[in-house]
Design a protein around this motif. Structure first.
Motif, PDB file in Angstrom:
ATOM      1  N   LEU A  63     -68.567  52.348  63.089  1.00  0.00           N
ATOM      2  CA  LEU A  63     -67.795  53.553  62.558  1.00  0.00           C
ATOM      3  C   LEU A  63     -68.625  53.908  61.645  1.00  0.00           C
ATOM      4  O   LEU A  63     -68.143  53.147  61.172  1.00  0.00           O
ATOM      5  CB  LEU A  63     -66.129  52.800  63.134  1.00  0.00           C
ATOM      6  CG  LEU A  63     -65.462  54.654  62.690  1.00  0.00           C
ATOM      7  CD1 LEU A  63     -65.837  55.383  64.182  1.00  0.00           C
ATOM      8  CD2 LEU A  63     -64.475  53.935  63.754  1.00  0.00           C
ATOM      9  N   SER A  64     -68.705  55.175  60.898  1.00  0.00           N
ATOM     10  CA  SER A  64     -68.738  55.833  59.785  1.00  0.00           C
ATOM     11  C   SER A  64     -67.714  55.222  58.741  1.00  0.00           C
ATOM     12  O   SER A  64     -66.788  55.740  59.356  1.00  0.00           O
ATOM     13  CB  SER A  64     -69.352  57.172  59.971  1.00  0.00           C
ATOM     14  OG  SER A  64     -69.653  57.454  58.493  1.00  0.00           O
ATOM     15  N   GLY A  92     -67.143  56.861  56.857  1.00  0.00           N
ATOM     16  CA  GLY A  92     -66.597  58.530  56.659  1.00  0.00           C
ATOM     17  C   GLY A  92     -65.619  58.850  57.387  1.00  0.00           C
ATOM     18  O   GLY A  92     -64.760  59.089  57.334  1.00  0.00           O
ATOM     19  N   TYR A  93     -65.177  57.906  58.720  1.00  0.00           N
ATOM     20  CA  TYR A  93     -64.263  58.487  59.636  1.00  0.00           C
ATOM     21  C   TYR A  93     -63.347  58.548  59.426  1.00  0.00           C
ATOM     22  O   TYR A  93     -62.539  57.542  58.507  1.00  0.00           O
ATOM     23  CB  TYR A  93     -64.376  57.164  60.351  1.00  0.00           C
ATOM     24  CG  TYR A  93     -63.045  57.894  61.842  1.00  0.00           C
ATOM     25  CD1 TYR A  93     -63.585  58.557  62.959  1.00  0.00           C
ATOM     26  CD2 TYR A  93     -62.145  56.341  62.126  1.00  0.00           C
ATOM     27  CE1 TYR A  93     -62.333  58.995  63.620  1.00  0.00           C
ATOM     28  CE2 TYR A  93     -61.431  57.136  62.935  1.00  0.00           C
ATOM     29  CZ  TYR A  93     -61.310  57.584  63.522  1.00  0.00           C
ATOM     30  OH  TYR A  93     -60.445  58.070  64.794  1.00  0.00           O
ATOM     31  N   HIS A 139     -58.885  58.749  60.939  1.00  0.00           N
ATOM     32  CA  HIS A 139     -58.090  58.456  61.857  1.00  0.00           C
ATOM     33  C   HIS A 139     -56.931  59.131  61.916  1.00  0.00           C
ATOM     34  O   HIS A 139     -56.225  59.592  60.898  1.00  0.00           O
ATOM     35  CB  HIS A 139     -57.420  57.274  61.975  1.00  0.00           C
ATOM     36  CG  HIS A 139     -57.686  57.091  63.200  1.00  0.00           C
ATOM     37  ND1 HIS A 139     -57.950  57.161  64.596  1.00  0.00           N
ATOM     38  CD2 HIS A 139     -55.529  56.648  63.684  1.00  0.00           C
ATOM     39  CE1 HIS A 139     -57.292  56.833  65.715  1.00  0.00           C
ATOM     40  NE2 HIS A 139     -55.557  56.166  65.043  1.00  0.00           N
ATOM     41  N   TYR A 166     -60.551  65.369  62.868  1.00  0.00           N
ATOM     42  CA  TYR A 166     -62.142  65.732  62.584  1.00  0.00           C
ATOM     43  C   TYR A 166     -63.443  65.071  62.563  1.00  0.00           C
ATOM     44  O   TYR A 166     -64.269  64.791  62.507  1.00  0.00           O
ATOM     45  CB  TYR A 166     -61.754  65.428  60.635  1.00  0.00           C
ATOM     46  CG  TYR A 166     -60.749  65.284  60.909  1.00  0.00           C
ATOM     47  CD1 TYR A 166     -60.935  66.802  59.904  1.00  0.00           C
ATOM     48  CD2 TYR A 166     -59.780  64.391  59.650  1.00  0.00           C
ATOM     49  CE1 TYR A 166     -59.636  67.356  59.720  1.00  0.00           C
ATOM     50  CE2 TYR A 166     -58.666  64.954  59.430  1.00  0.00           C
ATOM     51  CZ  TYR A 166     -58.280  66.514  59.468  1.00  0.00           C
ATOM     52  OH  TYR A 166     -57.193  66.546  58.099  1.00  0.00           O
ATOM     53  N   GLY A 167     -63.002  65.234  64.141  1.00  0.00           N
ATOM     54  CA  GLY A 167     -64.219  64.422  64.893  1.00  0.00           C
ATOM     55  C   GLY A 167     -64.453  62.714  65.051  1.00  0.00           C
ATOM     56  O   GLY A 167     -64.354  62.298  63.968  1.00  0.00           O
ATOM     57  N   ILE A 168     -65.352  62.670  65.567  1.00  0.00           N
ATOM     58  CA  ILE A 168     -65.372  60.853  65.403  1.00  0.00           C
ATOM     59  C   ILE A 168     -67.210  60.881  65.127  1.00  0.00           C
ATOM     60  O   ILE A 168     -68.061  60.707  65.639  1.00  0.00           O
ATOM     61  CB  ILE A 168     -65.018  59.717  66.073  1.00  0.00           C
ATOM     62  CG1 ILE A 168     -63.570  59.850  66.973  1.00  0.00           C
ATOM     63  CG2 ILE A 168     -65.274  58.936  66.661  1.00  0.00           C
ATOM     64  CD1 ILE A 168     -63.139  59.368  68.152  1.00  0.00           C
ATOM     65  N   GLN A 169     -67.589  59.858  63.423  1.00  0.00           N
ATOM     66  CA  GLN A 169     -68.880  60.259  62.614  1.00  0.00           C
ATOM     67  C   GLN A 169     -68.774  58.864  63.068  1.00  0.00           C
ATOM     68  O   GLN A 169     -67.751  57.612  63.338  1.00  0.00           O
ATOM     69  CB  GLN A 169     -68.827  60.281  61.863  1.00  0.00           C
ATOM     70  CG  GLN A 169     -67.945  61.427  61.316  1.00  0.00           C
ATOM     71  CD  GLN A 169     -67.446  61.637  61.414  1.00  0.00           C
ATOM     72  OE1 GLN A 169     -65.903  61.301  60.949  1.00  0.00           O
ATOM     73  NE2 GLN A 169     -66.639  63.097  62.096  1.00  0.00           N
ATOM     74  N   ILE A 170     -70.115  58.236  64.663  1.00  0.00           N
ATOM     75  CA  ILE A 170     -70.704  57.067  64.792  1.00  0.00           C
ATOM     76  C   ILE A 170     -72.002  56.226  64.120  1.00  0.00           C
ATOM     77  O   ILE A 170     -72.691  57.326  64.144  1.00  0.00           O
ATOM     78  CB  ILE A 170     -70.552  56.453  66.532  1.00  0.00           C
ATOM     79  CG1 ILE A 170     -69.204  56.942  67.154  1.00  0.00           C
ATOM     80  CG2 ILE A 170     -70.844  55.664  66.872  1.00  0.00           C
ATOM     81  CD1 ILE A 170     -68.324  56.345  67.109  1.00  0.00           C
ATOM     82  N   ILE A 171     -72.404  55.774  64.186  1.00  0.00           N
ATOM     83  CA  ILE A 171     -73.730  55.408  63.614  1.00  0.00           C
ATOM     84  C   ILE A 171     -74.076  54.525  64.374  1.00  0.00           C
ATOM     85  O   ILE A 171     -73.302  53.919  65.146  1.00  0.00           O
ATOM     86  CB  ILE A 171     -73.755  54.250  61.976  1.00  0.00           C
ATOM     87  CG1 ILE A 171     -73.293  55.100  61.013  1.00  0.00           C
ATOM     88  CG2 ILE A 171     -74.800  53.857  61.935  1.00  0.00           C
ATOM     89  CD1 ILE A 171     -73.112  54.526  59.644  1.00  0.00           C
TER      90      ILE A 171
END
Ligand code: HEM
Length: 98
Positions: free
Chosen positions: A71-72, A74-75, A77, A89-94
């Motif tokens: 998980l980024s 910046g995520y 929840h 706000y979406g899910i920012q994944i690395i």
């Protein structure tokens, strides 16, 4: 209230806990068949449910064969209830290539 009732799911009802389903849907819902219906129910149950589940399984398997996911930082929840629960706000994944 469907999918959000603490009497069925417990006080951590809003936590993302896919392991609830490790022993099957019947156990996760205390044998309550109307407690979990992501594809609706009855005559108008989703016509594409089998296709959607198979597509999701194949997609997830293909991704996990090639990448590890974190998980980024910046995520944020923020589950947003609509027809389905969505991340506001979406899910920012690395993705790291294996
Ligand atoms: C994760 C993916 C999906 C979810 C969560 C989902 C969920 C739902 C839900 C909740 C309904 C309403 C059921 C009701 O009124 O009781 C529905 C209806 C429907 N879905 Fe899906 N769906 C998904 C994917 C798909 C796909 C991929 C297709 C087609 C390829 C599809 C085709 C339909 C159709 C045609 C209906 C209307 C059925 C009717 O009114 O008789 N759905 N879906």
């Amino acid at each position: 209230m469907i999918h959000h009732d603490p009497k069925i799911w417990g006080e951590d009802v809003h936590a993302f806990k896919p392991e609830r389903f490790l022993d099957g849907i019947a156990k996760a819902t205390n044998n309550n068949p109307t407690a979990f219906m992501p594809f609706g129910m009855g005559h108008h149950i989703c016509a594409g449910s089998n296709f959607a589940i198979n597509e999701a399984k194949i997609t997830i398997a293909m991704i996990l064969q090639r990448y590890s996911l974190t998980l980024s930082p910046g995520y944020v929840h923020a589950p947003h209830p609509g027809l389905t629960l969505r991340p506001a706000y979406g899910i920012q994944i690395i993705l790291n290539a294996l």
